[in-house]
Design a protein around this motif. Structure first.
Motif, PDB file in Angstrom:
ATOM      1  N   ALA A 178       0.799  -1.162   0.163  1.00 21.82           N
ATOM      2  CA  ALA A 178      -0.179  -0.016  -0.084  1.00 21.82           C
ATOM      3  C   ALA A 178       0.978   1.158  -0.027  1.00 21.82           C
ATOM      4  O   ALA A 178       0.478   2.386  -0.399  1.00 21.82           O
ATOM      5  CB  ALA A 178      -0.921  -0.099   1.232  1.00 21.82           C
ATOM      6  N   GLN A 179       1.988   1.168   0.463  1.00 22.80           N
ATOM      7  CA  GLN A 179       3.011   2.197   0.466  1.00 22.80           C
ATOM      8  C   GLN A 179       3.896   2.408  -0.798  1.00 22.80           C
ATOM      9  O   GLN A 179       4.890   3.094  -0.964  1.00 22.80           O
ATOM     10  CB  GLN A 179       3.998   2.326   1.771  1.00 22.80           C
ATOM     11  CG  GLN A 179       3.151   2.636   2.947  1.00 22.80           C
ATOM     12  CD  GLN A 179       2.303   3.799   2.898  1.00 22.80           C
ATOM     13  OE1 GLN A 179       3.065   4.777   2.780  1.00 22.80           O
ATOM     14  NE2 GLN A 179       1.321   3.626   3.570  1.00 22.80           N
ATOM     15  N   GLY A 180       3.572   1.416  -1.644  1.00 20.08           N
ATOM     16  CA  GLY A 180       4.218   1.464  -3.071  1.00 20.08           C
ATOM     17  C   GLY A 180       5.582   0.902  -2.894  1.00 20.08           C
ATOM     18  O   GLY A 180       6.346   1.049  -3.681  1.00 20.08           O
ATOM     19  N   VAL A 181       5.668  -0.077  -1.940  1.00 19.92           N
ATOM     20  CA  VAL A 181       6.989  -0.997  -1.954  1.00 19.92           C
ATOM     21  C   VAL A 181       6.797  -2.035  -2.916  1.00 19.92           C
ATOM     22  O   VAL A 181       5.675  -2.892  -2.658  1.00 19.92           O
ATOM     23  CB  VAL A 181       7.386  -1.372  -0.447  1.00 19.92           C
ATOM     24  CG1 VAL A 181       8.450  -2.145  -0.459  1.00 19.92           C
ATOM     25  CG2 VAL A 181       7.723  -0.172   0.508  1.00 19.92           C
ATOM     26  N   GLY A 182       7.634  -2.239  -3.652  1.00 15.67           N
ATOM     27  CA  GLY A 182       7.642  -3.331  -4.779  1.00 15.67           C
ATOM     28  C   GLY A 182       8.720  -4.150  -4.754  1.00 15.67           C
ATOM     29  O   GLY A 182       9.853  -4.016  -3.916  1.00 15.67           O
ATOM     30  N   GLN A 183       9.003  -5.035  -5.681  1.00 15.38           N
ATOM     31  CA  GLN A 183      10.119  -5.735  -5.947  1.00 15.38           C
ATOM     32  C   GLN A 183      11.345  -5.051  -6.189  1.00 15.38           C
ATOM     33  O   GLN A 183      11.393  -4.106  -7.076  1.00 15.38           O
ATOM     34  CB  GLN A 183       9.997  -6.741  -7.097  1.00 15.38           C
ATOM     35  CG  GLN A 183      11.038  -7.888  -7.312  1.00 15.38           C
ATOM     36  CD  GLN A 183      10.699  -8.706  -8.405  1.00 15.38           C
ATOM     37  OE1 GLN A 183       9.483  -9.036  -8.716  1.00 15.38           O
ATOM     38  NE2 GLN A 183      11.788  -9.400  -9.041  1.00 15.38           N
ATOM     39  N   GLY A 184      12.336  -5.354  -5.404  1.00 23.06           N
ATOM     40  CA  GLY A 184      13.570  -4.821  -5.510  1.00 23.06           C
ATOM     41  C   GLY A 184      13.809  -3.526  -4.550  1.00 23.06           C
ATOM     42  O   GLY A 184      15.090  -3.056  -4.462  1.00 23.06           O
ATOM     43  N   ASP A 185      12.587  -3.049  -4.225  1.00 20.40           N
ATOM     44  CA  ASP A 185      12.829  -1.826  -3.419  1.00 20.40           C
ATOM     45  C   ASP A 185      13.475  -2.066  -1.883  1.00 20.40           C
ATOM     46  O   ASP A 185      13.228  -3.304  -1.515  1.00 20.40           O
ATOM     47  CB  ASP A 185      11.579  -1.134  -2.861  1.00 20.40           C
ATOM     48  CG  ASP A 185      10.779  -0.743  -4.234  1.00 20.40           C
ATOM     49  OD1 ASP A 185      11.512   0.126  -5.121  1.00 20.40           O
ATOM     50  OD2 ASP A 185       9.629  -0.508  -4.264  1.00 20.40           O
ATOM     51  N   ARG A 186      14.308  -1.171  -1.318  1.00 23.07           N
ATOM     52  CA  ARG A 186      14.766  -1.480  -0.115  1.00 23.07           C
ATOM     53  C   ARG A 186      13.753  -1.207   1.039  1.00 23.07           C
ATOM     54  O   ARG A 186      13.280  -0.162   1.105  1.00 23.07           O
ATOM     55  CB  ARG A 186      16.182  -1.004   0.113  1.00 23.07           C
ATOM     56  CG  ARG A 186      17.253  -1.779  -0.385  1.00 23.07           C
ATOM     57  CD  ARG A 186      17.398  -1.836  -1.854  1.00 23.07           C
ATOM     58  NE  ARG A 186      17.636  -0.333  -2.203  1.00 23.07           N
ATOM     59  CZ  ARG A 186      17.330   0.110  -3.514  1.00 23.07           C
ATOM     60  NH1 ARG A 186      16.672  -0.557  -4.257  1.00 23.07           N
ATOM     61  NH2 ARG A 186      17.621   1.336  -3.579  1.00 23.07           N
ATOM     62  N   VAL A 187      14.063  -1.953   2.145  1.00 20.02           N
ATOM     63  CA  VAL A 187      12.928  -1.779   3.430  1.00 20.02           C
ATOM     64  C   VAL A 187      14.166  -1.748   4.470  1.00 20.02           C
ATOM     65  O   VAL A 187      14.844  -3.054   4.755  1.00 20.02           O
ATOM     66  CB  VAL A 187      11.920  -2.613   3.339  1.00 20.02           C
ATOM     67  CG1 VAL A 187      11.368  -2.425   5.071  1.00 20.02           C
ATOM     68  CG2 VAL A 187      10.757  -2.591   2.477  1.00 20.02           C
ATOM     69  N   LEU A 188      14.123  -0.929   5.183  1.00 20.87           N
ATOM     70  CA  LEU A 188      15.279  -0.766   6.258  1.00 20.87           C
ATOM     71  C   LEU A 188      14.662  -1.137   7.476  1.00 20.87           C
ATOM     72  O   LEU A 188      13.290  -0.694   7.725  1.00 20.87           O
ATOM     73  CB  LEU A 188      16.120   0.333   6.350  1.00 20.87           C
ATOM     74  CG  LEU A 188      17.194   0.259   7.581  1.00 20.87           C
ATOM     75  CD1 LEU A 188      18.266   0.951   6.972  1.00 20.87           C
ATOM     76  CD2 LEU A 188      16.858   1.138   8.783  1.00 20.87           C
ATOM     77  N   ILE A 189      15.048  -2.206   8.480  1.00 20.69           N
ATOM     78  CA  ILE A 189      14.253  -2.569   9.523  1.00 20.69           C
ATOM     79  C   ILE A 189      15.220  -2.397  10.839  1.00 20.69           C
ATOM     80  O   ILE A 189      16.540  -2.906  10.747  1.00 20.69           O
ATOM     81  CB  ILE A 189      13.869  -4.209   9.606  1.00 20.69           C
ATOM     82  CG1 ILE A 189      13.132  -4.416   8.054  1.00 20.69           C
ATOM     83  CG2 ILE A 189      13.469  -4.752  10.857  1.00 20.69           C
ATOM     84  CD1 ILE A 189      12.995  -5.792   8.066  1.00 20.69           C
ATOM     85  N   TYR A 190      14.789  -1.484  11.688  1.00 22.74           N
ATOM     86  CA  TYR A 190      15.529  -0.949  12.738  1.00 22.74           C
ATOM     87  C   TYR A 190      14.637  -1.191  14.096  1.00 22.74           C
ATOM     88  O   TYR A 190      13.693  -0.614  14.235  1.00 22.74           O
ATOM     89  CB  TYR A 190      15.869   0.278  12.629  1.00 22.74           C
ATOM     90  CG  TYR A 190      16.420   1.039  13.744  1.00 22.74           C
ATOM     91  CD1 TYR A 190      17.908   0.872  14.109  1.00 22.74           C
ATOM     92  CD2 TYR A 190      16.031   2.171  14.367  1.00 22.74           C
ATOM     93  CE1 TYR A 190      18.613   1.243  14.999  1.00 22.74           C
ATOM     94  CE2 TYR A 190      16.821   2.935  15.376  1.00 22.74           C
ATOM     95  CZ  TYR A 190      18.187   2.409  15.697  1.00 22.74           C
ATOM     96  OH  TYR A 190      18.950   3.052  16.818  1.00 22.74           O
ATOM     97  N   MET A 191      14.800  -2.536  14.547  1.00 26.66           N
ATOM     98  CA  MET A 191      14.020  -3.012  15.562  1.00 26.66           C
ATOM     99  C   MET A 191      14.562  -3.845  16.669  1.00 26.66           C
ATOM    100  O   MET A 191      15.396  -4.372  16.280  1.00 26.66           O
ATOM    101  CB  MET A 191      12.967  -4.023  14.852  1.00 26.66           C
ATOM    102  CG  MET A 191      12.067  -3.648  13.646  1.00 26.66           C
ATOM    103  SD  MET A 191      10.614  -3.036  13.769  1.00 26.66           S
ATOM    104  CE  MET A 191       9.415  -4.108  13.871  1.00 26.66           C
ATOM    105  N   PRO A 192      13.788  -3.826  17.617  1.00 29.84           N
ATOM    106  CA  PRO A 192      13.999  -4.722  18.715  1.00 29.84           C
ATOM    107  C   PRO A 192      13.713  -6.038  18.560  1.00 29.84           C
ATOM    108  O   PRO A 192      13.150  -6.424  17.343  1.00 29.84           O
ATOM    109  CB  PRO A 192      13.333  -3.897  20.139  1.00 29.84           C
ATOM    110  CG  PRO A 192      12.152  -3.182  19.480  1.00 29.84           C
ATOM    111  CD  PRO A 192      12.587  -3.185  17.991  1.00 29.84           C
ATOM    112  N   MET A 193      13.923  -7.034  19.462  1.00 36.57           N
ATOM    113  CA  MET A 193      13.589  -8.231  19.255  1.00 36.57           C
ATOM    114  C   MET A 193      12.021  -8.503  19.643  1.00 36.57           C
ATOM    115  O   MET A 193      11.744  -9.124  20.566  1.00 36.57           O
ATOM    116  CB  MET A 193      14.383  -9.260  20.180  1.00 36.57           C
ATOM    117  CG  MET A 193      16.063  -9.231  19.639  1.00 36.57           C
ATOM    118  SD  MET A 193      16.067 -10.333  18.264  1.00 36.57           S
ATOM    119  CE  MET A 193      15.964 -12.024  18.826  1.00 36.57           C
TER     120      MET A 193
END
Ligand code: AMP
Length: 636
Positions: A107-122
């Motif tokens: 829904a945010q327009g993230v598609g194949q090949g786009d990067r998603v950075l995950i900065y998360m606790p466990m």
């Protein structure tokens, strides 16, 4: 799949001599939407392409196929001793959560090949985010939650993510560690700006939302709760993720992994090395910010149809029995941790290790740093279960050295992480001539001849030249992958790791591994932990300096006591390795400078000893550790 022989030697031989047939068999451990056309394309060394033309999906193999076949079984068991919460997701429930998260990304327009950075606790949402990316072909880049804004900013700039997934806070030792302001600062520092930040609010730390950018996970979860998002079939060589490692320069390297090769490599390792079966429970104490977290908290166990425990907390809180209580409660069959954690436990009451029923546990695997013999012996005796060392790197994604008990049971040897794993053409090479050392007990650079097996890094993200120049160009006249570790191999093919080639010290013309000296010092009954570094010396070029944490620190509390303790330790080194290896000094500290993942910051210690700037310390666990060393070295 039938193996012609149960001997590991034959298994290994086939993996090298009949490479394509061997890996075609392993490829059957995962499901493909279309079968590979070519098993390995090595027409452009050192770039290897595995399972060319095959299409598959990591999330399908880790989640959907098990939701289909064993949907009600546990998939993700989340335990937080920080917030005193426990949540369990079956494979079907995990699939639901992942599809919901995937719908939010789409829904945010993230598609194949786009990067998603995950900065998360466990927290489970971190796992959902990784799997959701894999599902839709987005490339995730998990950044360890302990990094602060400058390190985070450099990773944002390198990965250029369309979206960042984060949370309000982590928690360590009962103290809230807010994340959001660090993330906001990092985005401000970075030249690349993500278009959206998906925020999981744990209710731990209030934070400001940036209008038009920050999204609320709970609200979107409601909205997309019923969404169905199919897995996208990806050609095997499509990048699945990048993971940053620090090298010798300040700029982080994004290790880039493929899809099909990684899935096959992990599925094979679960079967042949870790011996985990579908329906059993795997417990890795690492963090999703590290490679062990990627391979053996998230993907490996799930690919094998196992439940995986995701643990937020310390090994000693509420007490040193916590991990073993989880082994008992969830009937853990395979456990994975790091030697540092074991050394932490070694300082606690050993009664905690015999308090719980550990009969389900087949083995405890340890990796990430050298497993010294005293620590290995201690934990082996205390647990009464097999301890299996395994040696690998962020770059390889799965073990280079270990024992493959799933193929043939082999005894582990104290001090050795084991033998070359199938698919790896491990060589010991003379550092300056590149000549291969074929005899036993000769020390050389541990190198791997290409092609690297499936699962290893494809390249450095966005920088093929750096991949070639860093890893494949350090041995004269040979296109061979360097691990930058020293090793020796005994007559039976067991390797011993002697420290990094880049931490080598040279004392009066004698080359010494700091690791060897450390092992010797660590065998002293009063030594809990030790770091040895080479320090510039006018007479000898370098001398070894040792900093040790004592089990009973009171024995070195007075100057006389400290001198006596130092003398005893030096005597031991003299006796075990010879006077040439004796450190110039052995000093005592209460804690050693380490990264949060437990790696000794040898170069920072060395810099402090040489009165140089210790450089980037964003990964340091306890900044006071370096100060202690400074204070010790300061003239009285
Ligand atoms: P990382 O990429 O952070 O996992 O670090 C990889 C490095 O850690 C290797 O190159 C080794 O120097 C060290 N290492 C990892 N596992 C082991 C092990 N089992 N024994 C000795 N050193 C290890």
């Amino acid at each position: 799949m039938s193996m012609p022989s149960s001997s590991y030697a034959e298994f290994y031989r086939r993996s090298i001599d009949e490479r394509d047939t061997f890996w075609a068999e392993q490829a059957a451990l995962i499901e493909w939407n279309s079968q590979p056309q070519q098993i390995c394309d090595y027409s452009r060394p050192p770039f290897a392409r595995w399972f060319v033309g095959g299409t598959t999906n990591l999330c399908h193999n880790a989640v959907d196929r098990h939701a289909r076949d064993r949907g009600a079984q546990n998939a993700l068991i989340w335990v937080s001793t920080e917030t005193e919460q426990e949540r369990i997701y079956s494979f079907s429930e995990l699939q639901r959560e992942v599809e919901t998260m995937a719908a939010m990304l789409l829904a945010q327009g993230v598609g194949q090949g786009d990067r998603v950075l995950i900065y998360m606790p466990m927290i489970p949402e971190a796992a959902f985010a990784m799997l959701a990316c894999a599902r839709i072909g987005a490339i995730h880049s998990v950044v360890f939650g302990g990094f602060a804004s400058v390190s985070l900013a450099s990773r944002i700039d390198d990965a250029a993510p369309k979206l960042i997934v984060s949370a309000d806070a982590g928690s360590r030792s009962g103290k809230v560690v807010p994340y959001k302001h660090l993330l906001d600062e990092a985005i401000q520092l970075a030249s690349h700006k993500p278009s959206a930040v998906l925020m999981v609010d744990r209710g731990l730390a209030p934070f400001e939302r940036v209008a038009g950018r920050d999204l609320d996970y709970a609200a979107l979860r409601q909205q997309h709760g019923e969404a169905r998002v199919d897995c996208v079939w990806l050609e095997s060589n499509t990048p699945s993720y990048t993971l940053y490692t620090s090298g010798t320069t300040g700029k982080p390297k994004g290790v880039q992994r493929d899809t099909g090769g990684y899935a096959v490599a992990l599925a094979a390792s679960m079967k042949h090395i870790y011996c985990g079966e579908a329906g059993e429970t795997y417990f890795s104490t690492s963090d999703i910010g590290w490679v062990v977290g990627h391979s053996y908290i998230i993907y490996g166990p799930l690919l094998a149809g196992m439940a995986t425990i995701m643990y937020e907390g310390l090994p000693t809180r509420p007490d040193a029995g916590i991990w073993w209580s989880l082994v008992e409660k969830y009937r853990v069959s395979v456990m994975f941790s790091a030697p540092t954690a074991v050394r932490v436990l070694k300082k606690q009451d050993p009664a905690y290790l015999s308090k719980y029923d550990l009969s389900s546990l087949k083995a405890l695997f340890l990796a990430g740093e050298p497993l010294d013999e005293p620590t290995a012996r201690w934990i082996a005796e205390a647990l009464g279960r097999p301890i299996i060392d395994n040696y690998w790197q962020t770059e390889t994604g799965w073990p280079i050295l270990s024992v493959a008990n799933g193929v043939e049971k082999k005894a582990s040897r104290f001090g050795s992480p084991g033998m070359a794993m199938y698919g790896y053409r491990v060589k010991l090479l003379n550092e300056s001539t590149g000549e291969e050392l074929l005899g036993a007990n000769q020390k050389g650079v541990l190198a791997i001849e290409g092609p690297l097996p499936p699962g290893c890094l494809q390249t450095v993200w966005g920088d093929d030249a750096r991949f070639v120049n860093t890893y494949w160009s350090s041995i004269p006249d040979k296109l061979v992958y360097s691990t930058f570790d020293w090793g020796i191999r005994d007559e039976d093919g067991y390797y011993f790791i002697l420290g990094r080639t880049d931490d080598v010290i040279n004392v009066a013309g004698h080359r010494l591994g700091t690791r060897e000296i450390e092992e010797s010092i660590a065998s002293h009954p009063n030594v809990a932990e030790v770091a040895v570094v080479g320090v510039a010396d006018q007479l000898k070029g370098q001398v070894a300096m040792a900093f040790a944490v004592l089990k009973d620190a009171s024995r070195a509390a007075t100057p006389d006591g400290a001198l006596q303790q130092e003398g005893e330790i030096m005597k031991r080194v003299d006796e075990q390795l010879g006077a040439v290896a004796r450190p110039a000094r052995v000093r005592f500290v209460s804690v050693l400078p380490k990264t949060r993942s437990g790696k000794l910051l040898r170069r920072a210690i060395q810099a402090v000893c040489e009165q140089r700037d210790p450089g980037d310390l964003t990964t340091i666990e306890d900044p006071s550790a370096l100060q202690q060393i400074r204070d010790l070295l300061a003239p009285a």
